[in-house]
Design an enzyme around this catalytic site. Sequence first.
Site, PDB file in Angstrom:
ATOM      1  N   ARG A  41      11.782  -5.697   5.131  1.00 25.08           N
ATOM      2  CA  ARG A  41      11.474  -4.287   4.868  1.00 25.08           C
ATOM      3  C   ARG A  41      12.322  -3.328   5.701  1.00 25.08           C
ATOM      4  O   ARG A  41      12.550  -3.547   6.877  1.00 25.08           O
ATOM      5  CB  ARG A  41       9.992  -4.050   5.179  1.00 25.08           C
ATOM      6  CG  ARG A  41       9.531  -2.630   4.936  1.00 25.08           C
ATOM      7  CD  ARG A  41       8.073  -2.565   4.692  1.00 25.08           C
ATOM      8  NE  ARG A  41       7.275  -2.686   5.907  1.00 25.08           N
ATOM      9  CZ  ARG A  41       5.946  -2.593   5.921  1.00 25.08           C
ATOM     10  NH1 ARG A  41       5.281  -2.409   4.797  1.00 25.08           N
ATOM     11  NH2 ARG A  41       5.270  -2.720   7.046  1.00 25.08           N
TER      12      ARG A  41
ATOM     13  N   ARG B  34      -9.812   0.578   8.866  1.00 20.94           N
ATOM     14  CA  ARG B  34      -9.377  -0.778   9.192  1.00 20.94           C
ATOM     15  C   ARG B  34     -10.439  -1.527   9.996  1.00 20.94           C
ATOM     16  O   ARG B  34     -10.229  -2.681  10.362  1.00 20.94           O
ATOM     17  CB  ARG B  34      -8.077  -0.734   9.990  1.00 20.94           C
ATOM     18  CG  ARG B  34      -6.814  -0.780   9.125  1.00 20.94           C
ATOM     19  CD  ARG B  34      -5.626  -0.611  10.036  1.00 20.94           C
ATOM     20  NE  ARG B  34      -4.436  -1.254   9.577  1.00 20.94           N
ATOM     21  CZ  ARG B  34      -3.363  -0.602   9.108  1.00 20.94           C
ATOM     22  NH1 ARG B  34      -3.366   0.693   8.997  1.00 20.94           N
ATOM     23  NH2 ARG B  34      -2.299  -1.274   8.746  1.00 20.94           N
TER      24      ARG B  34
ATOM     25  N   ARG C  42      -0.558  -9.138  13.243  1.00 20.08           N
ATOM     26  CA  ARG C  42      -1.195  -8.124  12.392  1.00 20.08           C
ATOM     27  C   ARG C  42      -2.050  -8.806  11.320  1.00 20.08           C
ATOM     28  O   ARG C  42      -3.130  -8.312  10.974  1.00 20.08           O
ATOM     29  CB  ARG C  42      -0.131  -7.228  11.744  1.00 20.08           C
ATOM     30  CG  ARG C  42       0.462  -6.229  12.736  1.00 20.08           C
ATOM     31  CD  ARG C  42       1.816  -5.711  12.324  1.00 20.08           C
ATOM     32  NE  ARG C  42       1.789  -4.847  11.168  1.00 20.08           N
ATOM     33  CZ  ARG C  42       2.869  -4.508  10.455  1.00 20.08           C
ATOM     34  NH1 ARG C  42       4.054  -4.993  10.786  1.00 20.08           N
ATOM     35  NH2 ARG C  42       2.761  -3.707   9.438  1.00 20.08           N
TER      36      ARG C  42
ATOM     37  N   LYS D  84       0.832  -1.217   0.000  1.00 21.26           N
ATOM     38  CA  LYS D  84       0.000   0.000   0.000  1.00 21.26           C
ATOM     39  C   LYS D  84       0.869   1.271   0.000  1.00 21.26           C
ATOM     40  O   LYS D  84       0.625   2.178  -0.783  1.00 21.26           O
ATOM     41  CB  LYS D  84      -0.938   0.020   1.222  1.00 21.26           C
ATOM     42  CG  LYS D  84      -1.923  -1.127   1.278  1.00 21.26           C
ATOM     43  CD  LYS D  84      -2.959  -0.927   2.367  1.00 21.26           C
ATOM     44  CE  LYS D  84      -2.400  -0.980   3.771  1.00 21.26           C
ATOM     45  NZ  LYS D  84      -1.845  -2.284   4.192  1.00 21.26           N
TER      46      LYS D  84
ATOM     47  N   ARG E 120      11.134  -1.085  11.167  1.00 25.46           N
ATOM     48  CA  ARG E 120      10.021  -0.740  12.056  1.00 25.46           C
ATOM     49  C   ARG E 120       9.922  -1.746  13.199  1.00 25.46           C
ATOM     50  O   ARG E 120      10.146  -2.935  12.995  1.00 25.46           O
ATOM     51  CB  ARG E 120       8.699  -0.751  11.265  1.00 25.46           C
ATOM     52  CG  ARG E 120       8.407   0.558  10.581  1.00 25.46           C
ATOM     53  CD  ARG E 120       7.257   0.454   9.621  1.00 25.46           C
ATOM     54  NE  ARG E 120       6.060  -0.182  10.153  1.00 25.46           N
ATOM     55  CZ  ARG E 120       4.917  -0.266   9.484  1.00 25.46           C
ATOM     56  NH1 ARG E 120       4.811   0.249   8.276  1.00 25.46           N
ATOM     57  NH2 ARG E 120       3.868  -0.842  10.012  1.00 25.46           N
TER      58      ARG E 120
HETATM   59  P1  AMP Z   1       0.685   0.742   8.799  1.00 19.07           P
HETATM   60  O1  AMP Z   1       1.813   1.710   8.695  1.00 19.07           O
HETATM   61  O2  AMP Z   1      -0.483   1.112   7.936  1.00 19.07           O
HETATM   62  O3  AMP Z   1       1.122  -0.682   8.617  1.00 19.07           O
HETATM   63  O4  AMP Z   1       0.136   0.851  10.301  1.00 19.07           O
HETATM   64  C1  AMP Z   1       0.968   0.513  11.400  1.00 19.07           C
HETATM   65  C2  AMP Z   1       0.134   0.300  12.636  1.00 19.07           C
HETATM   66  O5  AMP Z   1      -0.537   1.513  12.992  1.00 19.07           O
HETATM   67  C3  AMP Z   1      -0.984  -0.725  12.506  1.00 19.07           C
HETATM   68  O6  AMP Z   1      -0.523  -2.060  12.686  1.00 19.07           O
HETATM   69  C4  AMP Z   1      -1.928  -0.284  13.626  1.00 19.07           C
HETATM   70  O7  AMP Z   1      -1.439  -0.676  14.902  1.00 19.07           O
HETATM   71  C5  AMP Z   1      -1.817   1.247  13.549  1.00 19.07           C
HETATM   72  N1  AMP Z   1      -2.848   1.802  12.621  1.00 19.07           N
HETATM   73  C6  AMP Z   1      -2.646   2.449  11.438  1.00 19.07           C
HETATM   74  N2  AMP Z   1      -3.800   2.803  10.870  1.00 19.07           N
HETATM   75  C7  AMP Z   1      -4.782   2.376  11.717  1.00 19.07           C
HETATM   76  C8  AMP Z   1      -6.205   2.421  11.687  1.00 19.07           C
HETATM   77  N3  AMP Z   1      -6.884   2.965  10.657  1.00 19.07           N
HETATM   78  N4  AMP Z   1      -6.883   1.875  12.737  1.00 19.07           N
HETATM   79  C9  AMP Z   1      -6.235   1.335  13.782  1.00 19.07           C
HETATM   80  N5  AMP Z   1      -4.893   1.241  13.855  1.00 19.07           N
HETATM   81  C10 AMP Z   1      -4.157   1.757  12.844  1.00 19.07           C
END
Ligand code: AMP
Length: 207
Positions: free
Chosen positions: A120, A86, A160, A13, A149
Amino acid sequence: MKIVLFGPPGAGKGTQAEHISNMYGLPHISTGAVLRRNIEEKTQIGLVALQYIERGRLAPDDVMMDVLKMELSGCKKGFLLDGFPRTLAQAEALDKITDVDVVLNIEIDADSVVERIVNRMVCSKCGKNYNKKIHSHTACDCGGELIVRKDDNEEVVRERLRVYESETRPVTEHYLKQNKLAHIDGHGTIEEVFERIKQALYDYDKK
Ligand code: AMP
């Protein structure tokens, strides 16, 4: 255009968002990146989010709605949402704020997700993703430091993925009913996936 990029962690994404945002001139809103920035700056939102992110869980919906409203306030003409919604509650709350045009659902199998995520690296400055197996970079093109990360290890990724299956994937039904869902095969090279996305956006435009 108001686009949502949907899909499991590691689907690509963030990488695809960069291409789409450049080509269509849309502001890219990554809720994960916003949370990581808040964690870095030790804000109240960051302190709350950290406990969830580290465990591979979703941050609470009310926190995410606050984040989203702040980020969307400057995007009246369009946006590219990456990582939001999400949960079904987030999708319903988003419907009340604005009308999304299309949801690009990037699909990829779990083994490919784990393989991508454990390899990554991400730029600490601009957030660009790199794959250790493909790139030999020690720094980002922008000069930023490449880091791993905290949630990009196999144990957290499996959690996740579990959370994605139980809480996030069902949201596709919501957009399917609204006839906004476009399926994108997320396997293959960045360029191949981007071609599929361009085709889906072209098809949407003709509808
Ligand atoms: P990402 O960078 O999109 O992989 O997001 C990293 C982490 O941020 C996720 O695993 C969640 O813990 C949190 N996160 C990001 N976006 C959301 C969302 N829309 N709702 C809840 N948690 C989020």
